[in-house]
Design a protein around this motif. Structure first.
Motif, PDB file in Angstrom:
ATOM      1  N   GLN A   1     -19.210  31.361 -80.923  1.00 59.45           N
ATOM      2  CA  GLN A   1     -18.850  30.715 -79.664  1.00 59.45           C
ATOM      3  C   GLN A   1     -18.841  31.716 -78.508  1.00 59.45           C
ATOM      4  O   GLN A   1     -19.245  31.395 -77.395  1.00 59.45           O
ATOM      5  CB  GLN A   1     -17.489  30.023 -79.788  1.00 59.45           C
ATOM      6  CG  GLN A   1     -17.166  29.110 -78.615  1.00 59.45           C
ATOM      7  CD  GLN A   1     -18.228  28.023 -78.416  1.00 59.45           C
ATOM      8  OE1 GLN A   1     -18.691  27.405 -79.363  1.00 59.45           O
ATOM      9  NE2 GLN A   1     -18.643  27.814 -77.175  1.00 59.45           N
ATOM     10  N   ALA A   2     -18.411  32.943 -78.801  1.00 55.36           N
ATOM     11  CA  ALA A   2     -18.383  33.976 -77.759  1.00 55.36           C
ATOM     12  C   ALA A   2     -19.795  34.230 -77.239  1.00 55.36           C
ATOM     13  O   ALA A   2     -20.001  34.437 -76.040  1.00 55.36           O
ATOM     14  CB  ALA A   2     -17.778  35.255 -78.312  1.00 55.36           C
TER      15      ALA A   2
ATOM     16  N   HIS B   1     -24.136  25.283 -68.384  1.00 55.90           N
ATOM     17  CA  HIS B   1     -24.566  24.191 -69.249  1.00 55.90           C
ATOM     18  C   HIS B   1     -25.636  23.340 -68.565  1.00 55.90           C
ATOM     19  O   HIS B   1     -26.652  22.989 -69.170  1.00 55.90           O
ATOM     20  CB  HIS B   1     -23.380  23.290 -69.601  1.00 55.90           C
ATOM     21  CG  HIS B   1     -22.336  23.929 -70.469  1.00 55.90           C
ATOM     22  ND1 HIS B   1     -21.333  24.726 -69.960  1.00 55.90           N
ATOM     23  CD2 HIS B   1     -22.140  23.889 -71.816  1.00 55.90           C
ATOM     24  CE1 HIS B   1     -20.562  25.148 -70.966  1.00 55.90           C
ATOM     25  NE2 HIS B   1     -21.024  24.653 -72.094  1.00 55.90           N
TER      26      HIS B   1
ATOM     27  N   GLY C   1     -26.290  26.167 -76.459  1.00 53.35           N
ATOM     28  CA  GLY C   1     -25.556  25.993 -75.214  1.00 53.35           C
ATOM     29  C   GLY C   1     -25.853  24.640 -74.574  1.00 53.35           C
ATOM     30  O   GLY C   1     -24.949  23.938 -74.114  1.00 53.35           O
TER      31      GLY C   1
ATOM     32  N   LEU D   1     -24.256  31.232 -71.598  1.00 50.26           N
ATOM     33  CA  LEU D   1     -24.171  30.240 -70.528  1.00 50.26           C
ATOM     34  C   LEU D   1     -23.795  30.888 -69.192  1.00 50.26           C
ATOM     35  O   LEU D   1     -24.312  30.511 -68.142  1.00 50.26           O
ATOM     36  CB  LEU D   1     -23.163  29.149 -70.901  1.00 50.26           C
ATOM     37  CG  LEU D   1     -23.632  28.254 -72.049  1.00 50.26           C
ATOM     38  CD1 LEU D   1     -22.502  27.363 -72.546  1.00 50.26           C
ATOM     39  CD2 LEU D   1     -24.823  27.402 -71.616  1.00 50.26           C
ATOM     40  N   GLU D   2     -22.912  31.864 -69.284  1.00 50.88           N
ATOM     41  CA  GLU D   2     -22.539  32.587 -68.064  1.00 50.88           C
ATOM     42  C   GLU D   2     -23.744  33.309 -67.467  1.00 50.88           C
ATOM     43  O   GLU D   2     -23.969  33.289 -66.255  1.00 50.88           O
ATOM     44  CB  GLU D   2     -21.466  33.617 -68.418  1.00 50.88           C
ATOM     45  CG  GLU D   2     -20.153  33.445 -67.664  1.00 50.88           C
ATOM     46  CD  GLU D   2     -19.136  34.459 -68.168  1.00 50.88           C
ATOM     47  OE1 GLU D   2     -19.201  35.609 -67.714  1.00 50.88           O
ATOM     48  OE2 GLU D   2     -18.296  34.097 -69.040  1.00 50.88           O
TER      49      GLU D   2
ATOM     50  N   GLN E   1     -24.057  21.836 -76.506  1.00 50.77           N
ATOM     51  CA  GLN E   1     -22.643  21.711 -76.166  1.00 50.77           C
ATOM     52  C   GLN E   1     -22.479  21.092 -74.785  1.00 50.77           C
ATOM     53  O   GLN E   1     -21.539  20.333 -74.533  1.00 50.77           O
ATOM     54  CB  GLN E   1     -21.972  23.089 -76.221  1.00 50.77           C
ATOM     55  CG  GLN E   1     -21.969  23.675 -77.619  1.00 50.77           C
ATOM     56  CD  GLN E   1     -21.043  24.880 -77.757  1.00 50.77           C
ATOM     57  OE1 GLN E   1     -20.454  25.338 -76.785  1.00 50.77           O
ATOM     58  NE2 GLN E   1     -20.917  25.388 -78.985  1.00 50.77           N
TER      59      GLN E   1
ATOM     60  N   TYR F   1     -19.721  22.968 -64.767  1.00 53.54           N
ATOM     61  CA  TYR F   1     -20.417  23.633 -65.877  1.00 53.54           C
ATOM     62  C   TYR F   1     -21.856  23.977 -65.490  1.00 53.54           C
ATOM     63  O   TYR F   1     -22.798  23.462 -66.107  1.00 53.54           O
ATOM     64  CB  TYR F   1     -20.419  22.727 -67.108  1.00 53.54           C
ATOM     65  CG  TYR F   1     -19.049  22.323 -67.594  1.00 53.54           C
ATOM     66  CD1 TYR F   1     -18.342  23.133 -68.480  1.00 53.54           C
ATOM     67  CD2 TYR F   1     -18.462  21.123 -67.181  1.00 53.54           C
ATOM     68  CE1 TYR F   1     -17.088  22.765 -68.934  1.00 53.54           C
ATOM     69  CE2 TYR F   1     -17.207  20.745 -67.641  1.00 53.54           C
ATOM     70  CZ  TYR F   1     -16.517  21.571 -68.516  1.00 53.54           C
ATOM     71  OH  TYR F   1     -15.286  21.204 -68.970  1.00 53.54           O
TER      72      TYR F   1
ATOM     73  N   ILE G   1     -22.352  32.061 -77.281  1.00 54.24           N
ATOM     74  CA  ILE G   1     -22.776  30.896 -76.498  1.00 54.24           C
ATOM     75  C   ILE G   1     -22.169  30.950 -75.100  1.00 54.24           C
ATOM     76  O   ILE G   1     -22.853  30.738 -74.099  1.00 54.24           O
ATOM     77  CB  ILE G   1     -22.366  29.588 -77.211  1.00 54.24           C
ATOM     78  CG1 ILE G   1     -23.131  29.457 -78.527  1.00 54.24           C
ATOM     79  CG2 ILE G   1     -22.622  28.383 -76.321  1.00 54.24           C
ATOM     80  CD1 ILE G   1     -22.685  28.278 -79.370  1.00 54.24           C
ATOM     81  N   ASP G   2     -20.884  31.274 -75.048  1.00 53.01           N
ATOM     82  CA  ASP G   2     -20.219  31.352 -73.744  1.00 53.01           C
ATOM     83  C   ASP G   2     -20.858  32.418 -72.855  1.00 53.01           C
ATOM     84  O   ASP G   2     -21.102  32.198 -71.668  1.00 53.01           O
ATOM     85  CB  ASP G   2     -18.726  31.648 -73.933  1.00 53.01           C
ATOM     86  CG  ASP G   2     -17.999  30.497 -74.627  1.00 53.01           C
ATOM     87  OD1 ASP G   2     -18.581  29.403 -74.716  1.00 53.01           O
ATOM     88  OD2 ASP G   2     -16.857  30.695 -75.085  1.00 53.01           O
ATOM     89  N   ALA G   3     -21.126  33.566 -73.466  1.00 52.46           N
ATOM     90  CA  ALA G   3     -21.755  34.647 -72.703  1.00 52.46           C
ATOM     91  C   ALA G   3     -23.130  34.219 -72.211  1.00 52.46           C
ATOM     92  O   ALA G   3     -23.504  34.458 -71.063  1.00 52.46           O
ATOM     93  CB  ALA G   3     -21.865  35.895 -73.575  1.00 52.46           C
TER      94      ALA G   3
ATOM     95  N   ALA H   1     -20.562  40.077 -75.306  1.00 45.93           N
ATOM     96  CA  ALA H   1     -19.650  39.646 -76.377  1.00 45.93           C
ATOM     97  C   ALA H   1     -19.114  40.858 -77.146  1.00 45.93           C
ATOM     98  O   ALA H   1     -18.357  40.710 -78.104  1.00 45.93           O
ATOM     99  CB  ALA H   1     -20.351  38.673 -77.307  1.00 45.93           C
TER     100      ALA H   1
END
Lengths: 205, 205
Positions: free
Chosen positions: A13-14, A105, A61, A20-21, A64, A102, A16-18, A40
């Motif tokens: 998840q880390a 996303h 990404g 997307l950012e 989600q 978002y 994916i978050d990175a 990450a």
DNA sequence: TGTACATCAGTGAACGCGCGTTCACTGATGTAC
DNA sequence: TGTACATCAGTGAACGCGCGTTCACTGATGTAC
């Protein structure tokens, strides 16, 4: 705080978050796997424990994003019931709200070139999301006399295009292109005029 | 056929053309200077005889795009005169026609992240292009009673957003996202409904 | 409770590659006389 | 018309860099007994 050490604990998840950012920051083609790994706190090679590669990471990404998007749209739709008009207007607002909240996303979903048919799961959740808008349009078009009623799919395509255009041109801080009005106001008024054109709201409303 | 040899003869334009083709193909961030040079049959270093670098090359393409765009919009506007309505509808059609005929230019202009204020020349030609749509909207809004007339700039922003959304979502062959209708039809009908909402066309038209 | 061991999730070095940019250079062109 | 020379528009080698991906490895975790 989660445990730290050799094992990350929540790396997937880390990452994916990175990603997307970074997609939000550098655009869909400017994004790099290595930078996401670095952000990450992990070696690029570690990414391959959780994803098949760069594209797969973006697709996750996007997936989600579609899930959040579909949930938001469904919630908005229900919140406006039983009025077909209120439900429809709420989905329009939800579209813009999603894009603004978002952006990573949103870009992964609509601008990254990832095909919606990449996996059956992705296709399914994308279909669910788009279905809400079409349902709302269909409900609403029941109030138009059958002989002058446009197909609901055209109806929803118009609103989708208007929303997307507002997002791309005026909600993103395009360098050097100032928004003449707040995007929310622009979308709201645009949809209002459109619905009046369909005879769905009072001409003096 | 132009002369061939050590000197290219028309390298600057050849590089711009190659760049626009590649931008269309690979997206604004996927485009590389080296590939453009190769496609023009020249060493990457040769590019620096004509441009300051990668960004400058993109900006030149965008600039030429704005020039074509402004010309097309002006021509369309005039072709509909003296009817404000016809002129307005013609500019809408011209927008989509431009996006379809010059996708590389379109992307360089609106999706590459190049600021419109990069140079005074670029700002000026972009302003000319956008001015036509605003003028058309302004003409048309004279036919709306002053007390219920939206600002012309809002009006033109709506149409611009709708057009841009149609281009991005339905005129580009987004992988896996089939267009429910031909983009031209979608835009035409959308603008028609919108104008009816403003009371500018016959409700039964 | 303690130990042996399988499984898992990371590392770090290496790969081949293409990128944008710089530099000294050279071949072609055009102009002065 | 012919020659000398300045200008111009290319070359090609080199640079440092970051990329995505692979590989053998190792440290941490969890389970069987």
């Amino acid at each position: 705080m989660p445990k730290r050490g050799y094992h990350h604990g929540n790396l997937k998840q880390a990452l994916i978050d990175a990603a997307l950012e970074l997609i939000e920051l550098r655009g869909p083609t400017g994004f790099t796997l290595s930078e996401a790994a670095k952000q990450a706190g992990v070696t690029p090679a570690a990414v391959y424990r959780h994803f098949e590669g760069r594209e797969d990471l973006i697709a996750e990404g996007a997936m989600q994003g579609y899930e959040i998007f579909a949930d938001l749209m469904e919630f908005a739709y229900k919140s406006g019931q039983p009025s077909a008009l209120k439900a429809f207007e709420a989905t329009g607002r939800a579209y813009l709200a999603f894009a603004r909240k978002y952006p990573g996303h949103y870009i992964a979903m609509f601008e990254s070139g990832i095909s919606v048919n990449r996996t059956p799961e992705l296709a399914s959740v994308a279909h669910r999301a788009n279905g809400v808008l079409e349902q709302a349009a269909d409900d609403l078009s029941q109030h138009i006399p059958a002989d002058k009623r446009p197909p609901a799919s055209m109806f929803s395509a118009h609103i989708w295009a208007l929303s997307h255009g507002v997002v791309e041109l005026f909600a993103r801080n395009s360098p050097g292109r100032a928004s003449p009005f707040p995007p929310e106001e622009l979308l709201e008024s645009g949809i209002g005029i459109y619905l009046r054109g369909l005879g769905l709201v009072d001409p003096d409303g």
